[in-house]
Design an enzyme around this catalytic site. Structure first.
Site, mmCIF file in Angstrom:
data_model
loop_
_atom_site.group_PDB
_atom_site.id
_atom_site.type_symbol
_atom_site.label_atom_id
_atom_site.label_comp_id
_atom_site.label_asym_id
_atom_site.label_seq_id
_atom_site.Cartn_x
_atom_site.Cartn_y
_atom_site.Cartn_z
ATOM 1 N N ARG A 33 39.347 -43.193 84.504
ATOM 2 C CA ARG A 33 40.182 -43.087 85.712
ATOM 3 C C ARG A 33 41.647 -43.302 85.358
ATOM 4 O O ARG A 33 42.532 -43.065 86.162
ATOM 5 C CB ARG A 33 39.707 -44.029 86.807
ATOM 6 N N LYS A 190 19.994 -61.204 83.051
ATOM 7 C CA LYS A 190 20.505 -62.013 81.930
ATOM 8 C C LYS A 190 21.974 -62.393 82.112
ATOM 9 O O LYS A 190 22.432 -63.392 81.553
ATOM 10 C CB LYS A 190 20.255 -61.320 80.585
ATOM 11 N N SER A 253 30.798 -62.028 75.061
ATOM 12 C CA SER A 253 30.205 -61.692 76.366
ATOM 13 C C SER A 253 31.156 -62.048 77.497
ATOM 14 O O SER A 253 31.675 -63.155 77.585
ATOM 15 C CB SER A 253 28.886 -62.432 76.570
HETATM 16 P P1 13P Z 1 28.681 -58.924 79.070
HETATM 17 O O1 13P Z 1 28.801 -58.002 80.258
HETATM 18 O O2 13P Z 1 28.490 -60.356 79.466
HETATM 19 O O3 13P Z 1 29.815 -58.735 78.105
HETATM 20 O O4 13P Z 1 27.331 -58.519 78.350
HETATM 21 C C1 13P Z 1 27.301 -57.455 77.464
HETATM 22 C C2 13P Z 1 25.921 -56.960 77.302
HETATM 23 O O5 13P Z 1 25.264 -56.628 78.257
HETATM 24 C C3 13P Z 1 25.401 -56.876 75.926
HETATM 25 O O6 13P Z 1 24.155 -56.248 75.887
#
Ligand code: 13P
Length: 331
Positions: A33, A190, A253
């Site tokens: 975008r 998760k 993450s």
């Molecule tokens: P995040 O969205 O927390 O960065 O997780 C990444 C992910 O899903 C790795 O498989």
């Protein structure tokens, strides 16, 4: 025969990385975008906002024209955040050819409707084969060329088999699974446990506590997943335990980083602003708690995370709450 053309919608870290994988196998176009990002991918073969200096395949093309992208797709990959899937696809519902398979990369639920991304896709693009690509796939590591594995989850195995080689490489192994619900829920749920793991990191709890959060978090994921109709064994695979471990362990993450920032004393809004990216678990936690109540399953870790992101509890109070489970509880 003309090669299959892959179009990836969304130029965040994972959308761009998946586009880079596909570009090594077949002509690939990524829609951004941002016209600046599209120009940078085309001219400098980089996406500096999301992937720093990492070099993308020279033949990966980018556009900021969503309609052009939709017209080109023989396979459509949806890599926008869960809350943006419907708005994006509504703009191209009449532009995508009828038989084109659609692969979701999103790991969240649509706020309000509580639908999974593949369900939203099926509503926007009725009649298309729809599945997802998920697994322990931290984008920056895959963009660096480190080995990883992932799963194409799709009801139709012949379509899944045709999709596998589009994303696979010598260091990126792609499995198949027909349990779309279980694979998709693994990636969704998760993220909430990863926020709890981030808070654990920030609070400096011990490794035993962290292991407890992961294993009891997985138990919650299985409980809700099975109540909704998923196969229990899916959750011990790449899209369940695999993705849970990678996301909770990785300092990269986004969900874990949000949890850590909150434990450092930032508000949820400040933590999300500091991140500058979407951490799906923040929006998903309240939606998952609605589902937990509807299906009558206990999710004490998700409940504490939801209370923290809603501002009703501090991380310290949340971890105190997790210790209060009645003694004698059955595992
Ligand atoms: P995040 O969205 O927390 O960065 O997780 C990444 C992910 O899903 C790795 O498989």
């Amino acid at each position: 025969a003309r090669p299959v053309r892959v179009v990836v919608l969304g130029s965040g870290s994972w959308g761009t990385t998946v586009a880079g994988l596909a570009a090594q196998n077949t002509p690939t176009l990524v829609w951004s975008r941002s016209s600046d990002t599209a120009a940078e991918i085309n001219k400098e073969h980089r996406n500096s906002r999301y992937l720093g200096d990492r070099e993308l395949p020279a033949d990966l093309r980018a556009t900021d024209d969503l309609i052009e992208a939709a017209h080109e797709a023989d396979v459509l990959v949806v890599g926008v955040p869960s809350h943006a899937v419907r708005g994006t696809l509504d703009r191209i519902a009449d532009e995508v050819r009828a038989w084109v398979p659609v692969v979701s990369l999103a790991k969240g639920l649509e706020p309000g409707t509580r639908l999974r991304p593949t369900e939203v896709i099926s509503q926007c693009l009725p009649g298309h084969p729809v599945g997802l690509l998920a697994g322990p796939n931290i984008a920056s590591e895959i963009a660096d060329g480190l080995a990883a594995a992932s799963v194409v989850a799709m009801q139709d195995e012949s379509v899944a088999s045709a999709l596998q080689p589009l994303f696979a490489s010598k260091v990126f192994r792609v499995y198949r699974n027909t349990d779309v619900l279980g694979c998709e829920l693994g990636g969704v749920l998760k993220n909430i446990v990863a926020i709890a793991a981030g808070m654990a990191e920030g609070l400096g709890v011990g490794d035993n506590t962290r292991a407890m959060v992961l294993s009891r978090g997985l138990a919650e994921m299985i409980r809700l997943g099975v109540a909704m109709g998923a196969q229990p064994r899916t959750f011990s695979g790449l899209t369940g335990m695999g993705d849970l471990i990678a996301t909770c362990m990785s300092p990269a993450s986004r969900n874990r980083r949000v949890g850590e920032a909150i434990a450092r004393g930032l508000s949820v809004e400040e933590a999300v602003a500091e991140l500058g990216q979407v951490a799906e678990g923040v929006k998903t936690a309240p939606t998952v708690m609605e589902l937990a109540r509807e299906y009558g399953v206990e999710m004490p870790i998700a409940a504490e995370v939801e209370a923290v992101v809603a501002g009703r509890r501090t991380p310290t109070e949340a971890y105190r709450g997790l210790r209060r489970r009645a003694p004698g509880d059955e595992e």
